[in-house]
Structures are given as structure tokens and as C-alpha cells.
Motif scaffolding. Structure first.
Motif, short mmCIF file in Angstrom:
data_model
loop_
_atom_site.label_atom_id
_atom_site.label_comp_id
_atom_site.label_asym_id
_atom_site.label_seq_id
_atom_site.Cartn_x
_atom_site.Cartn_y
_atom_site.Cartn_z
N UNK A 93 0.83 -1.21 0.00
CA UNK A 93 0.00 0.00 0.00
C UNK A 93 0.86 1.25 0.00
N UNK A 94 1.90 1.28 0.82
CA UNK A 94 2.73 2.49 0.89
C UNK A 94 3.51 2.71 -0.41
N UNK A 95 4.02 1.63 -1.01
CA UNK A 95 4.74 1.79 -2.28
C UNK A 95 3.80 2.25 -3.39
N UNK A 96 2.55 1.77 -3.37
CA UNK A 96 1.58 2.22 -4.37
C UNK A 96 1.25 3.69 -4.19
N UNK A 97 1.09 4.11 -2.94
CA UNK A 97 0.80 5.52 -2.67
C UNK A 97 1.97 6.40 -3.08
N UNK A 98 3.19 5.97 -2.78
CA UNK A 98 4.36 6.75 -3.17
C UNK A 98 4.51 6.84 -4.68
#
Length: 862
Positions: A434-439
Motif C-alpha cells: 500500500x505504501x509503495x503504491x501511494x508513493x
């Protein structure tokens, strides 16, 4: 020669049915190609008429049986053709054995083979078809023309179902199989059909037809038959009590006595599942597999598995897993040998539909409610861990295919919501994705025209789309990944809440020090998960004003993560230190920050801009679209329900202006969620007002409850109670609870200082809103109104300071306290109309639950 319009030949489906019956009643043997040609024309005309006139199945009882009789049209000829081709292959593959010591030239051998083929062809044509080669062409062409009849019959069935699906309910026993249906072979079916007139179910062409196009149409027709709200409600009746009995025993029981509808539907549902699962294991064509998976997914959504055989749902999950593994194997075959572009295009055409359909079907199976013990047992050991890893592998492996990622995330959400033990070890992987997708989404820049610019693998800038699926698909993947984190934290938070409830209900002196330490450790771990999720994912997406979908997902994370976690009631009853034992997993700073973010979205300026812009806005403006405002209001409701109000009154008071603004929003969806938040605020204040006897908190609590905030919240609740039917349930619930708070927090000195006008318990608009909701035709509105009236009357009965006749009730719950409370003429007039409205519902109400709730409210008037 030009073909005529079918509508000019057939005026109605009934005329086509009559023509088909006359054609099939002709003496045999038929001229099969000519008959097939005429049937195709009639079926095309029937389909055209069904689409134009929207004819129902109940208009002509011969429609469905007539179409069923064509589902095996030409099977006997195809069987003989298959036998012919088998014999020909034997002749061509093994040459005639030469006579010993006699040489046969190659030309003579070829002539002998042609003579044998001609003799077999002549026998076949004279036996079944009787048509010349010039007219019919090869055997394969004839088979295709025969299969078109069956395909058109299924197409007509689809049109009939779409025109009136509810009228097809009585015909389900004819169209859907039972557990004892014979699907072994065409020969077995034709031998039982006798004169070729016995109708077949949709499962027979799905299993036995040689044409992939017909099998695909049969699967689509079956899915169409089960699709829709009316069909799901009909499926919900299904039940199979004697699930352990054999199909033969169940059939004998149906013959001997009366069979309820639930048992009939239960047998049909079990038979349909068995047919679909068997078709999944035997089918080789990917397009047909996709159609079968979609039909099974439709059945999974509406089937009540808790009243059916326990192995049914685990068998579905196991079979779908095998198809998923097959699709992954097919996808891996296109990876390494080809270049990335060619691999992606090939994968898009072959394996992607099967991957996405199997994952969607798996999501429907794992999301079936309520959770089943049989499926939990299936997933308890290594199966659950392997399944979670397989699903997550699809998420990580197919990053260039958002459609596959989206379905995999939905499947993982179903597993997290229903069977959390299978994904308990995957928090780190979920958070990282999730965090890599948001970044990755945050790194996308804006072009001169405001469109998103993304750099592809070839470093060529592309405007508008993200990857192959487009920006909307990418945003949906991020949205589901964020909501997945919310599902995980929701289960973990509720688990901790149950542990706290168990501890507070038991004797605190017997609590082990190790248990206390373990509970604190788990709480600290949960708090860290919340902090990491908010810092790495939620705050960045809420700040993205260019993506309303991601903003709404950020607020949805809060609503889902705190969903159902109303701790104020638990705190007031079971715990003396709310800050220590309630929502300790959510730090005070984080609660205040999240509540401030919700308030900022619902500020008057943002809401007014949103109205002017129609829920949108250009780049650089502070406009919150209506889905974002609705999600923020929903998140605010969850935060208010979870915040220990007695320890954080300032954060609550600061959020009230935004909440009041949202209650007046121009969009209904926003007002619905704002009314829910208003009801949560009323509930928090009500439980706080019940604890004002505590010396340490009395002054603070009374100041909060007597502030201008409460005065402003009551008119907002009245306005919500007079709104539409979607807003009224929460509005009247908030109104009743606020009025109860007002009664519980009115002191004797204050009551003595009130004038006769201000002494009234119910103002005119409050009373009218209450009575209108109690008398509403909407059941949900009436339920909420009766419940709210009971809360208000209970508070009125327990209030010791309302009476003005010189006598006060000294003990809460005194039998005469309600009579004392309403002894004044002003008070009695206010309450009398409310009581009469409840009495009318209790005596003449058409809804049983409404009558019960009205009687429960009237019980406080004794």
C-alpha cells in the motif's frame, strides 16, 4: 438472394413457438440441414420479437419447454458423425493388411481406403441426414449449423430471462439441475430422452455439447438466470436439512410427501453448484471457463451456505484455487521467452480474463456471510496460509495488470474480513504494497494541461493513463489496498476490545501479571500498526486533492478500521479509567489529528465551493467533492464513537461546527453520513451524562453538556429527522438521545429558574418531528423513532429534577417517577401526543418489530 427481416415473418414469440412445434412434429427421418435452416430463421425471429416486446415467460407456457427441446438438437447426428470420423481415422491411420505373399501397389491401397470411407459416409448420410454433399458441405460445416440452433435457443432463453427474471422463478426446477442429474454422456441422455423430446437443463449443454460456443452460451444463460436482487432474495430461501442423505433417498422423500419451496431450492442450488464445479474441472476452453466462473460467482453471492451441506463452500474454494493455479501456469508460459511488450499483449489476450475471473469468484466465495466453520477448518492449517500467499503473489506479480491486482485485493479483503487467521502474518507485506503504491502515485506529475504524465518502461511520457489499465484502475488498486489495511486493523481492534471486555467483566484481583503485560504488548503493537498506516498511507492520500477517490479511501480507512468499535458504552459501564482501557491502540494525538482532517474537509468554505462546482473543482482549489465529504463524515462518526469523550472534550467541541455544516449539505449522501455522526455524538453525550456523579469529572462534564454545542445540535437533529427517508433514521435517533441528555443534565435550580415557556419538555418542532417519524410508512424510520422515543421516556422517568409540583423523585427508577415528571400541565401536554402516537403504532402498526419497539417505549410510562 437477400434474407428477409425476421420480424416481418413472425409477429410474436407465440407464433414462432407454434411454427417450431409444427416443424418438429413432422415425420422422420428429417431433412436435417433444411430443418436446421428453418429453425435458425424461426429462432432469430423469436429473439428479435423477445427483445422488442419484452415478452415474459408467463405469457406463453410453451416458450421455455419449446426452447428446452432444442438444447440437444442434432446431438444424435453429431454422435454418428463422431463415430464416422473415428472409423475414418482408423482406416487412414492403419492401412489394410496385405494378403500374405502378395504385393499391393500404393495406388491400390489408396483406392481401397477411399472405398471404405465412401461406404461409411453413405451409411451415415442415408441413416440420418439424407442430404447431398453439394448442399451440406463437409461434416464439420453441418455440425456448426446444427450447433447454431442450440446457440440461438440459449440466446432466446437469455432474452426471455432479461425481460422478466422474476417470472422465471417457477421454471427453475426445469432449467437447473439437481444432485442426481445424469451428466455423464450424450448417449445416456439421448437414451433416456427416447423420442428426443424430453427437456434438458442448462447443465447438459454446458457439460456435453461439442461446441464451445454453445457451452459458453449455456454458462452465460445460467449466470443470467441467477443474477439480480430478486434472484438473490429467492436463493436466500434455499435450505437442505437432510444434507447427509444420498440423492436417491432425498428424491424418494420428495416423492412420498410434501416438499417445501426451501427444500426444492436447496436441492437445485446443490445440484447447480455440483454441475458448475464439475464443468470447471473438465472444461479446456478458457473463454468457457471464464463464463462458468462468472456464473459460479453469481451463485456464490446469493446462496445461504449456512443452511446447506457444510462441504459445499470449501469445495468451491478448492476448485477455484485449482483454476487459479492453472491460470498462473498459463501466464508464466508467456513471461521469459518473449520480450516484455509481446509477453504483456499475449498475456492480456489469454490468461488475464481467466486470472481476473478466478480471483473475482474466489473473492465472492471468501466473502460469503456468515463465516462458515467448515471453511474456517479448511483454511485453519496450511491451506489458509498458502491461499493468502497465492493471492498476494498475484498482486505483486502482475503490477502491469491493474484488473488482476484489483480482483486479487478484493479476494484478500474477503479473507481478511471473514477468516483473519489466514492473513494475520501478512501485515508487513500489505503495508509495504500500500505504501509503495501511494508513493508511486504521488510521484506522478502534472502536465501543462493538467493531465497526469506517467513514464512508461520505454521512458516515453504518456498523458492520462497509469500503466495499461489507466489512471482510474490504478487509483482503484490503491483504494482497495488502503481499505485492506482498514479491514485488518478493524479485526485486530475488535479482538482487543473483546479481550478488554472479558478482563473488565472478570474479577480484577485475579488478573495475572503476565496477562497484563501481554495485553500491554499487544496494545503497543496495534498502536504502532495504526501509526505506520496513517503516516505512510493515510495522510498522503488525504492530502491529494487531485484524487477524490484516494481521499475518500483515506477516510474510508478510518471508518473501516474503527467500524463497530463504539467504546463509550463499554467505558461507562465497565471501566473507571477510560483513557487506559478504551481505544489505547489509537493515540490521543492521532485521534485529534484524524478528527481535525475530517473537520477540515467539512469546513463551510469547502462545502460551499463543492456545491458551486458541482462536487468537483479545478487544480489548486480547496474543493472537497461529495464522495470525499461523505467519507469524511462517516470517518468522523467512527472517531466520535471511539473517543473517550470525558477526557477529550475540546477535540469534540472543535469538530461540531463542521458536523453542523455537513448536516446542511446539498448532497443527500453527505447528509446521511453526517446524520450518523450526529447520532454518534448524541450517544457519546448520553453516556457521558450518565456518569456526572463522579466528583472528579462532574464539573467538566456538566460544562460540556450545558455548552452552546448541545443547544445547536438539537435543531440540527430536528432538521435531519424531517429530511428524507435515508436521513431520518439517524436524525430521529440523534433527536431522542439529545433530548434525553437535556433531561438528565437539568438541575433543580435551573428548572426552578425556567419560565413556563422554557420549561416545556418538547418544543413544537421537536414534537412534530418525533410524531412524524413514529407515524412514518418507512419501517426503518419507524424503528429508529420508537427506539429514540424509548430513550427519551426512560430519561424522563429517571430524572429527579423535572417535577414542579413541589415533589421530586428521590430515587432513579421509582415507579411513580414518570407520573411525577409529567404532572405539570405543560409537561403532560408535551408528552401526551408522543405517547398517543406510540399507542397507535403498538395497536394498529403493520410491522411486527415496530409494534414491539413501541410497546417497549410505552413500558417506561408505567
Amino acid at each position: 438472394m437477400t434474407s428477409m427481416d425476421p420480424s416481418s415473418q413472425i409477429e410474436s414469440p407465440s407464433a414462432a413457438v407454434a411454427a417450431i412445434i409444427d416443424l418438429l412434429a413432422a415425420p422422420r427421418p428429417w431433412d436435417l440441414p433444411a430443418t436446421s435452416r428453418q429453425l435458425r430463421k424461426l429462432l432469430k425471429a423469436m429473439q428479435h420479437s423477445l427483445q422488442q416486446n419484452r415478452t415474459s415467460a408467463s405469457s406463453d407456457s410453451r416458450l421455455v419447454p419449446c426452447l428446452q427441446s432444442l438444447l440437444h438438437f442434432g446431438w444424435d447426428a453429431e454422435e454418428k458423425e463422431g463415430q464416422l470420423q473415428s472409423s475414418v481415422q482408423k482406416c487412414t491411420s492403419s492401412p489394410a493388411s496385405p494378403i500374405k505373399n502378395k504385393y499391393i501397389p500404393p495406388g491400390a491401397r489408396q483406392q481401397q481406403q477411399q472405398q471404405s470411407i465412401f461406404s461409411l459416409s453413405h451409411a451415415q448420410s442415408s441413416d440420418s441426414e439424407g442430404a447431398s454433399d453439394a448442399e451440406n458441405g463437409s461434416g464439420l460445416a453441418t455440425d456448426i449449423k446444427l450447433s447454431r440452433v442450440r446457440f440461438l435457443a440459449l440466446a432466446c432463453l437469455q432474452s426471455l430471462i432479461k425481460s422478466d427474471a422474476k417470472a422465471m422463478h417457477p421454471l427453475w426446477p426445469l432449467l437447473l439441475p439437481e444432485p442426481d442429474s445424469d451428466l455423464s454422456s450424450k448417449a445416456a441422455v439421448l437414451s433416456k430422452s427416447g423420442t428426443n423430446t424430453s427437456p434438458l437443463t442448462l447443465a447438459h449443454p454446458l457439460h456435453l455439447d461439442s461446441s464451445a460456443r454453445v457451452r459458453h452460451a449455456a454458462a452465460v444463460t445460467l449466470g443470467t438466470l441467477l443474477e439480480g436482487p430478486a434472484q438473490r432474495a429467492y436463493l436466500a430461501v434455499a435450505e437442505l436439512a437432510n444434507a447427509s442423505a444420498s440423492p436417491q433417498t432425498q428424491k424418494q422423500a420428495r416423492v412420498r410427501g410434501f416438499v417445501p419451496l426451501s427444500a426444492t431450492l436447496g436441492s437445485i442450488v446443490v445440484g447447480t453448484h455440483a454441475a458448475l464445479l464439475r464443468a470447471l474441472t473438465t472444461e479446456q476452453d478458457n473463454a468457457v471457463l471464464v463464463a462458468i466462473l462468472r456464473a459460479l460467482g453469481t451463485a456464490l453471492v446469493g446462496t445461504p451456505y449456512s443452511r446447506l451441506p457444510s462441504p459445499l463452500l470449501p469445495n468451491c474454494v478448492d476448485t477455484i484455487r485449482k483454476i487459479l493455479q492453472k491460470a498462473q501456469q498459463q501466464a508464466q508460459q508467456h513471461d521469459s521467452p518473449n520480450p516484455p511488450s509481446a509477453s504483456a499483449s499475449t498475456l492480456q489476450l489469454t490468461a488475464v480474463p481467466l486470472l481476473s475471473s478466478s480471483l473475482a469468484c474466489l473473492a465472492a466465495a471468501l466473502g460469503a456471510k456468515p463465516p462458515l466453520a467448515s471453511l474456517s477448518e479448511y483454511l485453519s492449517n496450511k491451506n489458509g496460509l498458502d491461499l493468502a500467499q497465492e493471492i498476494f503473489a498475484c498482486i505483486m506479480q502482475y503490477g502491469n495488470l491493474p484488473a488482476v491486482q484489483l480482483e486479487a485485493l478484493m479476494a484478500l479483503r474477503g479473507l481478511t474480513q471473514q477468516y483473519h487467521g489466514a492473513v494475520g502474518h501478512m501485515w508487513g507485506s500489505m503495508l509495504h504494497f500500500a505504501s509503495s503504491s501511494v508513493q508511486a502515485a504521488s510521484r506522478s506529475s502534472l502536465g501543462n494541461d493538467g493531465s497526469t504524465i506517467i513514464h512508461t518502461k520505454n521512458n516515453a511520457p504518456t498523458s492520462g493513463g497509469i500503466g495499461e489499465g489507466g489512471s482510474s484502475s490504478r487509483e482503484k488498486v490503491i483504494q482497495q489496498s488502503i481499505l485492506l489495511l482498514g479491514d485488518y486493523l478493524c479485526h485486530s481492534s475488535n479482538k482487543k476490545k473483546d479481550t478488554m471486555r472479558h478482563r473488565t467483566s472478570s474479577n480484577s484481583n485475579s488478573t495475572d501479571a503476565n496477562d497484563e503485560l501481554e495485553l500491554k504488548t499487544e496494545a503497543s503493537k496495534l498502536e504502532k500498526k495504526w501509526n505506520d498506516a496513517v503516516e505512510m498511507c493515510i495522510s498522503p492520500v488525504i492530502a491529494r486533492q487531485d484524487s477524490p477517490l484516494l481521499q475518500a479511501a483515506g477516510f474510508g480507512f478510518v471508518a473501516i478500521g474503527l467500524g463497530g468499535l463504539s467504546l463509550n458504552r463499554q467505558v461507562s459501564k465497565n471501566c473507571a479509567d477510560p483513557a487506559k482501557s478504551s481505544s489505547s491502540f489509537l493515540s490521543r494525538e492521532m485521534r485529534a489529528d484524524l478528527l481535525a482532517k475530517c473537520s477540515n474537509v467539512l469546513l463551510p468554505d469547502n462545502v460551499s465551493l463543492g456545491r458551486e462546482a458541482g462536487g468537483g473543482g479545478g487544480a489548486g482549489t480547496l474543493v472537497a467533492s461529495s464522495p470525499v465529504r461523505a467519507a469524511a463524515a462517516k470517518a468522523m462518526a467512527s472517531l466520535i464513537a471511539a473517543i473517550p469523550l470525558s477526557h477529550e472534550p475540546l477535540a469534540f467541541v472543535d469538530a461540531l461546527p463542521s458536523l453542523l455544516t455537513a448536516c446542511q449539505d446539498s448532497v443527500v449522501a453527505v447528509r446521511v453520513q453526517a446524520a450518523a455522526a450526529l447520532a454518534a455524538a448524541a450517544e457519546a453525550l448520553y453516556h457521558l451524562s450518565q456518569n456526572i456523579d463522579t466528583e472528579q469529572q462532574q464539573q467538566l462534564d456538566i460544562q460540556l453538556l450545558r455548552s452552546d454545542a448541545l443547544t445547536a445540535l438539537v435543531p440540527a437533529a430536528v432538521s435531519a429527522a424531517m429530511d428524507g427517508d435515508k436521513v431520518k433514521p439517524s436524525g430521529v435517533q440523534a433527536l431522542g438521545t439529545f433530548l434525553a441528555c437535556r433531561q438528565l443534565t437539568t438541575t433543580e435550580a435551573q428548572h426552578a429558574e425556567q419560565t413556563a415557556e422554557s420549561r416545556s419538555i418538547l418544543l413544537e418542532e421537536e414534537k412534530n418531528a418525533f410524531i412524524a417519524c413514529i407515524s412514518s410508512e418507512n419501517a426503518k424510520v419507524q424503528w429508529s423513532a420508537c427506539t429514540a422515543a424509548g430513550t427519551f421516556l426512560r430519561a424522563l422517568k429517571s430524572n429527579k429534577n423535572v417535577g414542579t409540583n413541589g415533589k421530586t423523585s428521590s430515587q432513579e427508577g421509582d415507579g411513580d417517577s414518570f407520573k411525577d415528571a409529567v404532572s405539570d400541565a405543560e409537561v403532560a401536554g408535551d408528552v401526551q401526543e408522543l405517547v398517543e402516537a406510540l399507542q397507535l403504532v403498538a395497536s394498529e402498526g403493520r410491522n411486527t418489530r415496530s409494534r414491539a419497539l413501541a410497546l417497549a417505549a410505552l413500558a417506561h410510562c408505567d
